[in-house]
Write a protein that holds these residues in place. Sequence first.
Motif, PDB file in Angstrom:
ATOM      1  N   LEU A 236      36.996  29.535  64.381  1.00 49.44           N
ATOM      2  CA  LEU A 236      38.316  30.115  64.136  1.00 49.44           C
ATOM      3  C   LEU A 236      39.407  29.059  64.255  1.00 49.44           C
ATOM      4  N   ASP A 237      39.294  28.180  65.252  1.00 45.00           N
ATOM      5  CA  ASP A 237      40.297  27.125  65.409  1.00 45.00           C
ATOM      6  C   ASP A 237      40.282  26.174  64.207  1.00 45.00           C
ATOM      7  N   ASP A 238      39.073  25.783  63.791  1.00 48.13           N
ATOM      8  CA  ASP A 238      38.982  24.884  62.636  1.00 48.13           C
ATOM      9  C   ASP A 238      39.489  25.553  61.369  1.00 48.13           C
ATOM     10  N   LEU A 239      39.172  26.838  61.219  1.00 53.51           N
ATOM     11  CA  LEU A 239      39.647  27.556  60.038  1.00 53.51           C
ATOM     12  C   LEU A 239      41.168  27.635  60.028  1.00 53.51           C
ATOM     13  N   ARG A 240      41.760  27.874  61.197  1.00 51.29           N
ATOM     14  CA  ARG A 240      43.218  27.933  61.283  1.00 51.29           C
ATOM     15  C   ARG A 240      43.840  26.577  60.951  1.00 51.29           C
ATOM     16  N   ALA A 241      43.243  25.512  61.471  1.00 50.78           N
ATOM     17  CA  ALA A 241      43.772  24.177  61.175  1.00 50.78           C
ATOM     18  C   ALA A 241      43.608  23.824  59.705  1.00 50.78           C
ATOM     19  N   VAL A 243      43.390  25.934  57.085  1.00 52.85           N
ATOM     20  CA  VAL A 243      44.325  26.713  56.285  1.00 52.85           C
ATOM     21  C   VAL A 243      45.740  26.156  56.433  1.00 52.85           C
ATOM     22  N   GLY A 244      46.107  25.740  57.646  1.00 52.69           N
ATOM     23  CA  GLY A 244      47.413  25.129  57.828  1.00 52.69           C
ATOM     24  C   GLY A 244      47.567  23.845  57.037  1.00 52.69           C
ATOM     25  N   ARG A 247      48.022  24.740  53.308  1.00 45.97           N
ATOM     26  CA  ARG A 247      49.268  25.422  52.976  1.00 45.97           C
ATOM     27  C   ARG A 247      50.449  24.459  52.894  1.00 45.97           C
ATOM     28  N   PRO A 255      50.878  20.730  60.306  1.00 47.30           N
ATOM     29  CA  PRO A 255      50.436  21.901  61.043  1.00 47.30           C
ATOM     30  C   PRO A 255      50.352  21.610  62.524  1.00 47.30           C
ATOM     31  N   GLU A 257      47.899  21.932  64.570  1.00 47.42           N
ATOM     32  CA  GLU A 257      46.692  21.200  64.913  1.00 47.42           C
ATOM     33  C   GLU A 257      46.408  20.195  63.815  1.00 47.42           C
TER      34      GLU A 257
END
Length: 395
Positions: A236-241, A243-244, A247, A255, A257
């Motif tokens: 989840l952390d890697d996915l959030r980073a 996607v950031g 974007r 971002p 991270e």
Amino acid sequence: MADGAVRGTRWRAGAVTAVAFAFCLLGGVLQIDDTLGPPPVAAYVIAVVSCAVLPVRHRAPLAAVAGTTVCGVLVQPLGLLLTPLIVVPAVVAAYSLAVRLDGRAASAVTLASAALLVASTPLFGDLSWKDASRMGLVAASPLIAAVLGHSTRNRRAYLAAMEERARRAEESRDSEARRRVAEERVRIARELHDLVAHQITLANAQATVASHLFDARPEQTRKSLRELVATTRDALDDLRATVGLLRQSGDAVAPSEPAPGLSRLPTLLESFRRAGLEVTVEHEGTARPLPPGVDLTAYRIVQEALTNVAKHAGTGTARVRLAWNRDRVTITVADDGGDAPAADQPPGYGLIGLRERATAVGGHLSAGSRPEGGFLVSTELPLPPARDTAAEDAS
């Protein structure tokens, strides 16, 4: 809309023909003896015949010029005085010819028409100044019309060229926009593939271990489940980073991270060790900081190569080697298991994505079976020029 344009064109053609007819008749008012009188029948004949060919001047400009010139040549033999007004149909035809025909050809035809009009006037005795000026105007009228027609032709060609250039520029912008959208889609797909494939492979391995040991070894099962929780949290952390990172635009704020790089390599290797893959690392040369794009590429290559080992190789060990040279870093990931992917299957998107990543930063990647068995992924990535620390210290 098209019907209105056709009606407008016909109306303009009719108006031009009517005006030319009126001027031609007006030219017949002046008699040869310089007296004024009603237009004779010959004037009507010349006006009708010469104006009858004007409607075809757009489709057949040469025929229109020839017809109006012949009528002008017959003016003097029919007992009329050759004046600039009576040759107005020839002037209109010369303009249309210059608009639609090449400049040299139109000039040659117009000069020939003017010469024929002047030559049709028989000269006897002394030429008066009035006759000379009249013939000069007769000869100059179609030539001036041809110059105006040539200018109109050039202006239309210029406007058409500008419109074509604008159209091509618009198509080029659309093509560039489509190309960028396609590249962005490939980049997003590559990032998500590398991330999801890695984390799902680890989670699957840990869940498999927990399932097998659930009844026999509950303590080991709990450990595997804790590792599974940690793996999914990292995913989840890697996915959030990721996607950031995807974007942000070129000038956007970074971002929260940072994108992963080789500095996170120990954490990556530890996640594989928890899933049952023992990974050894060898370093050669002096490590140097990498540009963000190259650093992310190096990390993803190691991640995807080890993920393929865990999924396909059927072995519990793998070796990662990083060799730092003056202008490049060579990264190899090798295992002693089976060939992955199978020889009779097309290469997966993982290797395709890795080659694309390496090429995008100016590097090169190769992958294939080793002669002694197993699979080898090798890539060379460019390094920025090393700083001359001795020179910096001296300064």
